[in-house]
Design a protein around this motif. Structure first.
Motif, PDB file in Angstrom:
ATOM      1  N   PHE A  47      84.982  73.835  58.193  1.00 23.72           N
ATOM      2  CA  PHE A  47      84.852  73.039  59.421  1.00 23.72           C
ATOM      3  C   PHE A  47      84.513  73.916  60.619  1.00 23.72           C
ATOM      4  CE2 PHE A  47      86.618  71.315  63.349  1.00 23.72           C
ATOM      5  CZ  PHE A  47      85.936  70.114  63.411  1.00 23.72           C
ATOM      6  N   LYS A  48      85.071  75.100  60.699  1.00 24.59           N
ATOM      7  CA  LYS A  48      84.804  75.978  61.846  1.00 24.59           C
ATOM      8  C   LYS A  48      83.310  76.273  61.957  1.00 24.59           C
ATOM      9  CE  LYS A  48      85.917  80.488  63.852  1.00 24.59           C
ATOM     10  NZ  LYS A  48      86.637  81.776  63.674  1.00 24.59           N
ATOM     11  N   THR A  49      82.676  76.567  60.818  1.00 26.38           N
ATOM     12  CA  THR A  49      81.235  76.837  60.821  1.00 26.38           C
ATOM     13  C   THR A  49      80.445  75.593  61.228  1.00 26.38           C
ATOM     14  OG1 THR A  49      81.509  78.496  59.071  1.00 26.38           O
ATOM     15  CG2 THR A  49      79.289  77.617  59.416  1.00 26.38           C
ATOM     16  N   CYS A  50      80.826  74.442  60.657  1.00 30.17           N
ATOM     17  CA  CYS A  50      80.134  73.187  60.995  1.00 30.17           C
ATOM     18  C   CYS A  50      80.270  72.882  62.485  1.00 30.17           C
ATOM     19  CB  CYS A  50      80.703  72.037  60.173  1.00 30.17           C
ATOM     20  SG  CYS A  50      80.345  72.136  58.400  1.00 30.17           S
ATOM     21  N   ASN A  51      81.457  73.120  63.010  1.00 28.96           N
ATOM     22  CA  ASN A  51      81.699  72.843  64.426  1.00 28.96           C
ATOM     23  C   ASN A  51      80.857  73.744  65.332  1.00 28.96           C
ATOM     24  OD1 ASN A  51      83.182  71.201  66.280  1.00 28.96           O
ATOM     25  ND2 ASN A  51      84.408  72.991  66.814  1.00 28.96           N
ATOM     26  N   GLU A  52      80.723  75.013  64.934  1.00 27.42           N
ATOM     27  CA  GLU A  52      79.885  75.939  65.707  1.00 27.42           C
ATOM     28  C   GLU A  52      78.420  75.506  65.682  1.00 27.42           C
ATOM     29  OE1 GLU A  52      80.776  79.618  63.807  1.00 27.42           O
ATOM     30  OE2 GLU A  52      82.620  79.971  64.969  1.00 27.42           O
ATOM     31  N   ILE A  53      77.972  75.021  64.517  1.00 29.73           N
ATOM     32  CA  ILE A  53      76.593  74.526  64.413  1.00 29.73           C
ATOM     33  C   ILE A  53      76.406  73.304  65.313  1.00 29.73           C
ATOM     34  CG2 ILE A  53      74.884  73.486  62.862  1.00 29.73           C
ATOM     35  CD1 ILE A  53      76.128  75.181  60.599  1.00 29.73           C
ATOM     36  N   ALA A  54      77.408  72.403  65.316  1.00 28.71           N
ATOM     37  CA  ALA A  54      77.324  71.199  66.152  1.00 28.71           C
ATOM     38  C   ALA A  54      77.105  71.565  67.615  1.00 28.71           C
ATOM     39  CB  ALA A  54      78.598  70.364  65.994  1.00 28.71           C
ATOM     40  N   ASN A  55      77.754  72.623  68.067  1.00 21.05           N
ATOM     41  CA  ASN A  55      77.610  73.048  69.464  1.00 21.05           C
ATOM     42  C   ASN A  55      76.220  73.602  69.770  1.00 21.05           C
ATOM     43  OD1 ASN A  55      80.248  72.359  70.107  1.00 21.05           O
ATOM     44  ND2 ASN A  55      81.056  74.368  69.582  1.00 21.05           N
ATOM     45  N   ARG A  56      75.499  74.018  68.742  1.00 24.08           N
ATOM     46  CA  ARG A  56      74.176  74.622  68.944  1.00 24.08           C
ATOM     47  C   ARG A  56      73.034  73.618  68.815  1.00 24.08           C
ATOM     48  NH1 ARG A  56      73.959  79.546  64.842  1.00 24.08           N
ATOM     49  NH2 ARG A  56      71.916  79.805  65.840  1.00 24.08           N
ATOM     50  N   LEU A  57      73.315  72.436  68.317  1.00 18.57           N
ATOM     51  CA  LEU A  57      72.257  71.449  68.088  1.00 18.57           C
ATOM     52  C   LEU A  57      71.914  70.706  69.377  1.00 18.57           C
ATOM     53  CD1 LEU A  57      73.369  69.985  64.647  1.00 18.57           C
ATOM     54  CD2 LEU A  57      71.473  71.551  65.097  1.00 18.57           C
ATOM     55  N   GLU A  58      70.631  70.532  69.619  1.00 18.00           N
ATOM     56  CA  GLU A  58      70.145  69.861  70.836  1.00 18.00           C
ATOM     57  C   GLU A  58      69.946  68.379  70.540  1.00 18.00           C
ATOM     58  OE1 GLU A  58      66.591  72.041  71.541  1.00 18.00           O
ATOM     59  OE2 GLU A  58      67.617  73.860  72.204  1.00 18.00           O
ATOM     60  N   SER A  59      71.023  67.626  70.667  1.00 21.82           N
ATOM     61  CA  SER A  59      70.949  66.195  70.393  1.00 21.82           C
ATOM     62  C   SER A  59      72.065  65.474  71.121  1.00 21.82           C
ATOM     63  CB  SER A  59      71.048  65.920  68.883  1.00 21.82           C
ATOM     64  OG  SER A  59      72.310  66.319  68.384  1.00 21.82           O
ATOM     65  N   GLY A  60      71.924  64.153  71.205  1.00 25.77           N
ATOM     66  CA  GLY A  60      72.925  63.365  71.897  1.00 25.77           C
ATOM     67  C   GLY A  60      74.182  63.139  71.093  1.00 25.77           C
ATOM     68  N   SER A  61      74.083  63.217  69.760  1.00 24.83           N
ATOM     69  CA  SER A  61      75.237  62.934  68.898  1.00 24.83           C
ATOM     70  C   SER A  61      75.166  63.801  67.647  1.00 24.83           C
ATOM     71  CB  SER A  61      75.267  61.456  68.481  1.00 24.83           C
ATOM     72  OG  SER A  61      75.244  60.608  69.608  1.00 24.83           O
ATOM     73  N   VAL A  62      76.326  64.128  67.115  1.00 23.55           N
ATOM     74  CA  VAL A  62      76.420  64.893  65.874  1.00 23.55           C
ATOM     75  C   VAL A  62      77.552  64.327  65.024  1.00 23.55           C
ATOM     76  CG1 VAL A  62      76.817  67.149  64.818  1.00 23.55           C
ATOM     77  CG2 VAL A  62      75.577  67.006  66.982  1.00 23.55           C
ATOM     78  N   ALA A  63      77.310  64.172  63.723  1.00 24.04           N
ATOM     79  CA  ALA A  63      78.354  63.797  62.770  1.00 24.04           C
ATOM     80  C   ALA A  63      78.615  64.987  61.855  1.00 24.04           C
ATOM     81  CB  ALA A  63      77.930  62.582  61.953  1.00 24.04           C
ATOM     82  N   ILE A  64      79.862  65.359  61.698  1.00 21.30           N
ATOM     83  CA  ILE A  64      80.233  66.467  60.819  1.00 21.30           C
ATOM     84  C   ILE A  64      80.772  65.885  59.524  1.00 21.30           C
ATOM     85  CG2 ILE A  64      81.762  68.456  60.516  1.00 21.30           C
ATOM     86  CD1 ILE A  64      81.651  68.893  63.520  1.00 21.30           C
ATOM     87  N   ASN A  65      80.124  66.247  58.419  1.00 21.15           N
ATOM     88  CA  ASN A  65      80.470  65.761  57.080  1.00 21.15           C
ATOM     89  C   ASN A  65      80.440  64.230  57.001  1.00 21.15           C
ATOM     90  OD1 ASN A  65      80.790  68.196  55.607  1.00 21.15           O
ATOM     91  ND2 ASN A  65      82.726  68.549  56.665  1.00 21.15           N
ATOM     92  N   ASP A  66      79.483  63.643  57.663  1.00 21.66           N
ATOM     93  CA  ASP A  66      79.238  62.204  57.585  1.00 21.66           C
ATOM     94  C   ASP A  66      77.887  61.928  58.228  1.00 21.66           C
ATOM     95  OD1 ASP A  66      79.640  59.524  57.007  1.00 21.66           O
ATOM     96  OD2 ASP A  66      81.731  59.589  57.643  1.00 21.66           O
ATOM     97  N   PHE A  67      77.454  60.682  58.122  1.00 22.89           N
ATOM     98  CA  PHE A  67      76.161  60.298  58.675  1.00 22.89           C
ATOM     99  C   PHE A  67      76.318  59.157  59.666  1.00 22.89           C
ATOM    100  CE2 PHE A  67      72.935  56.901  58.100  1.00 22.89           C
ATOM    101  CZ  PHE A  67      71.937  57.452  58.888  1.00 22.89           C
ATOM    102  N   ALA A  68      75.896  59.373  60.900  1.00 20.79           N
ATOM    103  CA  ALA A  68      75.758  58.333  61.928  1.00 20.79           C
ATOM    104  C   ALA A  68      77.060  57.651  62.321  1.00 20.79           C
ATOM    105  CB  ALA A  68      74.743  57.278  61.486  1.00 20.79           C
ATOM    106  N   THR A  69      78.206  58.222  61.959  1.00 22.45           N
ATOM    107  CA  THR A  69      79.478  57.596  62.334  1.00 22.45           C
ATOM    108  C   THR A  69      79.716  57.654  63.836  1.00 22.45           C
ATOM    109  OG1 THR A  69      80.440  59.683  61.575  1.00 22.45           O
ATOM    110  CG2 THR A  69      80.757  57.767  60.178  1.00 22.45           C
ATOM    111  N   PHE A  70      78.984  58.499  64.548  1.00 20.35           N
ATOM    112  CA  PHE A  70      79.114  58.525  66.000  1.00 20.35           C
ATOM    113  C   PHE A  70      78.688  57.198  66.610  1.00 20.35           C
ATOM    114  CE2 PHE A  70      75.371  61.048  64.620  1.00 20.35           C
ATOM    115  CZ  PHE A  70      74.352  60.168  64.964  1.00 20.35           C
ATOM    116  N   TYR A  71      77.845  56.453  65.909  1.00 23.01           N
ATOM    117  CA  TYR A  71      77.424  55.141  66.420  1.00 23.01           C
ATOM    118  C   TYR A  71      78.511  54.098  66.176  1.00 23.01           C
ATOM    119  CZ  TYR A  71      74.332  51.320  67.713  1.00 23.01           C
ATOM    120  OH  TYR A  71      73.778  50.236  68.349  1.00 23.01           O
TER     121      TYR A  71
END
Length: 616
Positions: A499-523
């Motif tokens: 999770f730590k690695t995934c979370n660091e990647i999430a911070n680097r992505l240029e987008s309005g929303s990110v889901a970690i270990n899932d798809f589109a759950t931010f919606y």
């Protein structure tokens, strides 16, 4: 005898452990679930806001075994030959005719906007109790009539019932029930800290009050004819606004039924039906609508080229806009994923739901080497078995429905041919499909394209179709670079065990929303939704989606204690006009700033002394 005793003791030990587990783990967990979700559930309503049961008939065209006439080229399309002010609706999966509708003229737009404006004046002062009752009634109807709603959405869009259930019904129910549970709290006056000045802060308090804007508008896309239409209506109703929705000309037939459904609820609860208005027209008249002076806010869901015109027209009246455009959403897959089979199911759902016509659908799967090999092997086998058709008409099992029209088939085929010419490998699909039962239906083969690289056209342009593209990255840094390498930035997903690695990647992505270990759950989670870069700006959904439809009015007042004592703030004598002594007035304000903002105790003491003397 010893064996029996030992066995008995063992059973006693097991019983004691399970009892402890039940008392200290299960019971607290059940209480937590009750306290957090059930006791505050939107379904546990005050009797005054209880849903009202009613009937609303389903159109014949959406009923099982309906046999409508089929359209054939050149009459298969939304344009009616020699009648530029008519829109023809038909089922894109079967080619069956649904109806012809006169476009909304400019005069009629004016009339409907004025009706909405008149209805909103009283609705602006409606209670949250009544607003929740509207939403409760709508929610209950949707729950009890899921198949009817799905069949209407499918008939007009060509999607499958399962896609309608997940992408239309579930997300709409979530929005309704989230607002029922949390909407009033979101829109209550928000108390703010007030001035940081030590002296003024002792006297003044501040709050923000959320007041409806008036008449808001929404221009919504065709890919989710029920949810995209209902979402803005739900938010507008609850915030005390009236709304005029311009539906896509591709889904007029279903949009009329969905709007009439909500109007029936308003009528049932003795609320002015004019609160909701529907317009539909071709692009030439849409310019007039988006530049209308009586619209107080516009939400646009659609493509970047059309957004340019919407924003340009809205600017003529300085109408604020929320603009949600396309995406090139990526899934980054790390090598430490535990179950690639399970992940392949997520990727297929994210790619092929609604035939890929999903703004947050998966457009790119970017994998590290081990993950890439595993997923290419699994997906190569699974995608070939996908079945296309119309499952509200066929008895066969269907995985994917039709696309809304065939006007982009050549572009999709060109993207794929360009990729293959530049080294990609086409594993399956890649071209339009003529269905044996519905030869005039708009079907495109479920496609798997592997060994895709960033310089290919398909890597940077939105596909918006049933094409799964696989890209290999040799490192996390390269995966992030590829993901960020397009002009879009709507949503992304990351899959990995750490999770730590995934979370660091999430911070680097240029987008309005990110889901970690899932798809589109931010919606689904009712968070603010919207993109960055060329995916648009502004947010709808969640708290921000409600407050964004309100005027955030800032109100400052004397502290309650001062009001109770009858003390009111006034201009100090040294600052009153005409200024009696310029030097003394300067010294007073100078000391006021020192006392209010300096953090040195002695300086504050000296400043208070100066203030007490009136700046002398």
């Amino acid at each position: 005898m010893i064996a029996i005793d030992l066995k008995f003791e063992h059973l006693q030990w097991q019983y004691q452990i399970s009892t402890t587990f039940f008392i200290f783990v299960i019971l607290p967990a059940l209480y937590y679930i009750y306290a957090k979700y059930i006791s505050k559930s939107p379904n546990r309503y005050n009797k005054l806001e209880a849903p009202v049961k009613f009937k609303f008939p389903i159109p014949d065209e959406a009923k099982p075994h309906w046999k409508g006439k089929r359209l054939y080229p050149p009459n298969l399309g939304i344009q009616v030959p020699n009648e530029p002010n008519k829109i023809q609706s038909y089922c894109p999966a079967t080619g069956q005719y649904l109806g012809t509708f006169a476009t909304t003229s400019k005069d009629e737009m004016n009339l409907r906007i004025q009706r909405a404006k008149a209805a909103q004046k009283s609705w602006a002062h409606s209670s949250f109790l009544l607003r929740r009752q509207v939403l409760q009634t709508l929610s209950r109807f949707i729950i009890d009539h899921q198949e009817d709603i799905a069949r209407v959405a499918c008939r007009d869009s060509g999607k499958t019932k399962l896609d309608a259930s997940m992408g239309e019904i579930m997300v709409t129910l979530e929005k309704l029930n989230w607002i029922i549970a949390h909407g009033e709290r979101t829109l209550r006056p928000s108390t703010r800290p007030g001035p940081s000045n030590l002296i003024i802060g002792l006297m003044k308090s501040g709050e923000v009050r959320y007041e409806p804007l008036g008449v808001v508008a929404a221009l919504v896309s065709w890919n989710y004819p029920f949810h995209n239409l209902l979402g803005p209506i739900i938010a507008a109703i609850f915030t005390g606004n009236a709304i005029v929705v311009k539906c896509s000309e591709q889904v007029v037939w279903s949009s009329i039924w969905f709007v009439d459904l909500v109007k029936a609820i308003l009528k049932l609860l003795d609320i002015d039906e004019d609160l909701i208005q529907l317009v539909y027209c071709f692009p030439n008249d849409a310019d007039y609508f988006t530049s209308h002076p009586d619209l107080n806010h516009i939400t646009f869901i659609g493509s970047k080229p059309v957004a340019h015109k919407v924003v340009e027209n809205a600017a003529k009246q300085l109408t604020p806009c929320v603009v949600e455009l396309g995406g090139k959403d990526s899934v980054i897959v790390l090598d430490d994923v535990a179950d690639f089979n399970a992940l392949s199911s997520v990727i297929m759902r994210g790619t092929f739901q609604s035939a890929g016509q999903n703004c947050i659908g998966i457009e790119r799967v970017i994998c590290l080497p081990k993950a890439y090999e595993a997923l290419v092997d699994i997906l190569s086998k699974r995608i070939k078995d996908l079945r296309v058709g119309s499952n509200i008409d066929q008895l066969d099992e269907i995985d994917m429905g039709a696309m809304i029209s065939d006007n982009r088939f050549s572009q999709l085929e060109n993207f794929i041919q360009d990729a293959v010419a530049k080294g990609a490998r086409l594993v399956s699909g890649g071209k339009r499909y003529q269905h044996p039962n519905y030869p005039q239906g708009h079907y495109f083969e479920p496609t798997l394209l592997v060994d895709v690289t960033p310089e290919m056209d398909i890597s940077c342009n939105e596909v918006f179709g049933p094409v799964l593209t696989m890209i290999k990255a040799n490192s996390i840094d390269e995966a992030v670079e590829i993901s960020n390498g397009t002009e879009f930035g709507l949503g992304n997903s990351i899959f990995g065990k750490d999770f730590k690695t995934c979370n660091e990647i999430a911070n680097r992505l240029e987008s309005g929303s990110v889901a970690i270990n899932d798809f589109a759950t931010f919606y689904v989670a009712q968070l603010p939704f919207g993109g960055v870069k060329k995916s648009g700006y502004g947010k709808f959904g969640g708290e921000e989606g409600l407050t964004g439809l309100c005027n955030a009015k800032s109100v400052v007042m004397d502290k309650p204690l001062l009001r109770a004592l009858g003390i009111a703030t006034a201009i100090p004598p040294p600052l009153d006009y005409p200024i009696p002594n310029d030097k003394q007035a300067w010294n007073f304000v100078h000391s006021l700033n020192k006392a209010g903002y300096d953090n040195r105790v002695w300086e504050i003491v000296k400043s208070f002394k100066k203030l007490a003397s009136g700046g002398a």
